[in-house]
Design a protein around this motif. Structure first.
Motif, PDB file in Angstrom:
ATOM      1  N   ALA A 255      19.071  21.943  50.721  1.00 30.82           N
ATOM      2  CA  ALA A 255      17.796  22.102  50.013  1.00 30.82           C
ATOM      3  C   ALA A 255      17.903  21.592  48.577  1.00 30.82           C
ATOM      4  CB  ALA A 255      17.368  23.567  50.031  1.00 30.82           C
ATOM      5  N   GLN A 256      18.991  21.974  47.905  1.00 30.65           N
ATOM      6  CA  GLN A 256      19.179  21.530  46.521  1.00 30.65           C
ATOM      7  C   GLN A 256      19.356  20.023  46.459  1.00 30.65           C
ATOM      8  OE1 GLN A 256      22.442  23.430  44.471  1.00 30.65           O
ATOM      9  NE2 GLN A 256      22.340  22.050  42.739  1.00 30.65           N
TER      10      GLN A 256
ATOM     11  N   LEU B 152      18.271  17.701  48.547  1.00 30.50           N
ATOM     12  CA  LEU B 152      17.022  16.997  48.821  1.00 30.50           C
ATOM     13  C   LEU B 152      16.086  17.047  47.626  1.00 30.50           C
ATOM     14  CD1 LEU B 152      15.384  15.400  50.831  1.00 30.50           C
ATOM     15  CD2 LEU B 152      14.495  17.553  51.762  1.00 30.50           C
ATOM     16  N   ASP B 153      16.014  18.197  46.960  1.00 29.23           N
ATOM     17  CA  ASP B 153      15.159  18.310  45.770  1.00 29.23           C
ATOM     18  C   ASP B 153      15.623  17.343  44.681  1.00 29.23           C
ATOM     19  OD1 ASP B 153      13.557  20.232  46.902  1.00 29.23           O
ATOM     20  OD2 ASP B 153      14.572  21.925  45.945  1.00 29.23           O
ATOM     21  N   GLN B 154      16.927  17.307  44.428  1.00 25.55           N
ATOM     22  CA  GLN B 154      17.468  16.432  43.385  1.00 25.55           C
ATOM     23  C   GLN B 154      17.330  14.962  43.772  1.00 25.55           C
ATOM     24  OE1 GLN B 154      21.491  17.832  42.826  1.00 25.55           O
ATOM     25  NE2 GLN B 154      20.860  19.619  41.642  1.00 25.55           N
TER      26      GLN B 154
ATOM     27  N   LYS C 277      15.042  13.628  45.807  1.00 24.79           N
ATOM     28  CA  LYS C 277      13.624  13.265  45.691  1.00 24.79           C
ATOM     29  C   LYS C 277      13.240  13.026  44.228  1.00 24.79           C
ATOM     30  CE  LYS C 277      11.625  15.580  49.755  1.00 24.79           C
ATOM     31  NZ  LYS C 277      10.719  16.693  50.190  1.00 24.79           N
ATOM     32  N   LEU C 278      13.709  13.897  43.345  1.00 23.10           N
ATOM     33  CA  LEU C 278      13.394  13.778  41.924  1.00 23.10           C
ATOM     34  C   LEU C 278      13.954  12.475  41.360  1.00 23.10           C
ATOM     35  CD1 LEU C 278      12.158  15.133  39.430  1.00 23.10           C
ATOM     36  CD2 LEU C 278      14.356  16.265  39.040  1.00 23.10           C
TER      37      LEU C 278
ATOM     38  N   LYS D 262      11.922   9.441  42.775  1.00 16.71           N
ATOM     39  CA  LYS D 262      10.590   9.417  42.162  1.00 16.71           C
ATOM     40  C   LYS D 262      10.652   8.903  40.732  1.00 16.71           C
ATOM     41  CE  LYS D 262       6.613  12.355  41.038  1.00 16.71           C
ATOM     42  NZ  LYS D 262       6.049  13.739  41.090  1.00 16.71           N
TER      43      LYS D 262
ATOM     44  N   ASP E  51      18.975  11.731  53.471  1.00 19.06           N
ATOM     45  CA  ASP E  51      20.020  11.445  52.484  1.00 19.06           C
ATOM     46  C   ASP E  51      20.180   9.943  52.264  1.00 19.06           C
ATOM     47  OD1 ASP E  51      21.147  10.736  54.878  1.00 19.06           O
ATOM     48  OD2 ASP E  51      23.066  11.728  54.533  1.00 19.06           O
TER      49      ASP E  51
END
Length: 214
Positions: A19-20, A22-24, A26-27, A30, A50
């Motif tokens: 989860a962590q 994927l969040d990082q 994606k950020l 973006k 990934d």
């Protein structure tokens, strides 16, 4: 027409908190898409959780994306590393300018194969081009090996300080801002090989200026 295809995947993603990560991830993707919107034809798009792929206006532009992404990860002290392939190749289907999905072609197949091959090597960066001067391209890939040596020598706990050094060359000002001893700060700058990192990055950028790698 040859297109500059950029692909990357997270190294040892199975060892990270999903989860962590994927969040990082994606950020990071973006942020780079927003920063380089003018030099991206098909935006960097996460494909398998990934991994990402995208198309830049040139190989040189793709190099800038890679360097910026590495420093974004550094600036945010994210605990993951990427493996990149930047390749020129044909794309037979229309270019999707909204996201890097629903496209097919020899170039994408080649880039995917090269990225998979890179998993068996220590190098995290590989550039391929059928039009670039062979010696220039080899030199650029060798320069990325030096670049990797420096960035991979840093631990995540070092990232905040490294980022400060990259934002400000004056170690005395950094010492003052962080309330650190000046001598200690100078020694840390030397031990972290900040000047050598800058040199390796400048070599890469200057090589791209000497040959536009379109």
């Amino acid at each position: 027409m040859l297109h500059s295809i950029l692909m990357a995947d997270v190294i040892s993603s199975h060892k990270k908190d999903a989860a962590q990560l994927l969040d990082q991830f994606k950020l990071t993707v973006k942020a780079i898409n927003n920063q380089f919107a003018d030099t991206i034809i098909s935006p960097l798009t996460i494909t398998l959780g990934d991994e990402f792929q995208g198309i830049s206006t040139s190989v040189s532009s793709g190099v800038l994306l890679i360097l910026a992404m590495e420093e974004f990860i550094l600036a945010n002290a994210f605990d993951f590393k990427l493996r990149y392939i930047l390749a020129q190749g044909q794309i037979e289907t229309p270019i999707n300018t909204k996201n890097a999905h629903e496209m097919m072609g020899e170039g994408l197949t080649h880039a995917r194969k090269q990225l998979n091959n890179l998993k068996n090597k220590e190098a995290r960066f590989l550039l391929t081009s059928s039009t670039a001067d062979h010696i220039m391209l080899t030199t650029l890939n060798d320069s990325f090996k030096l670049y990797q040596h420096f960035i991979d020598s840093w631990k995540v706990k070092d990232y905040p300080l490294v980022h400060q050094f990259l934002m400000n060359e004056d170690y005395k000002k950094i010492a003052s801002q962080l309330n650190l001893n000046k001598s200690t700060t100078w020694r840390r700058k030397k031990s972290l090989l900040i000047d050598e990192y800058r040199t390796s990055k400048n070599i890469i950028l200057n090589l791209c200026k000497l040959h536009d790698f379109r």
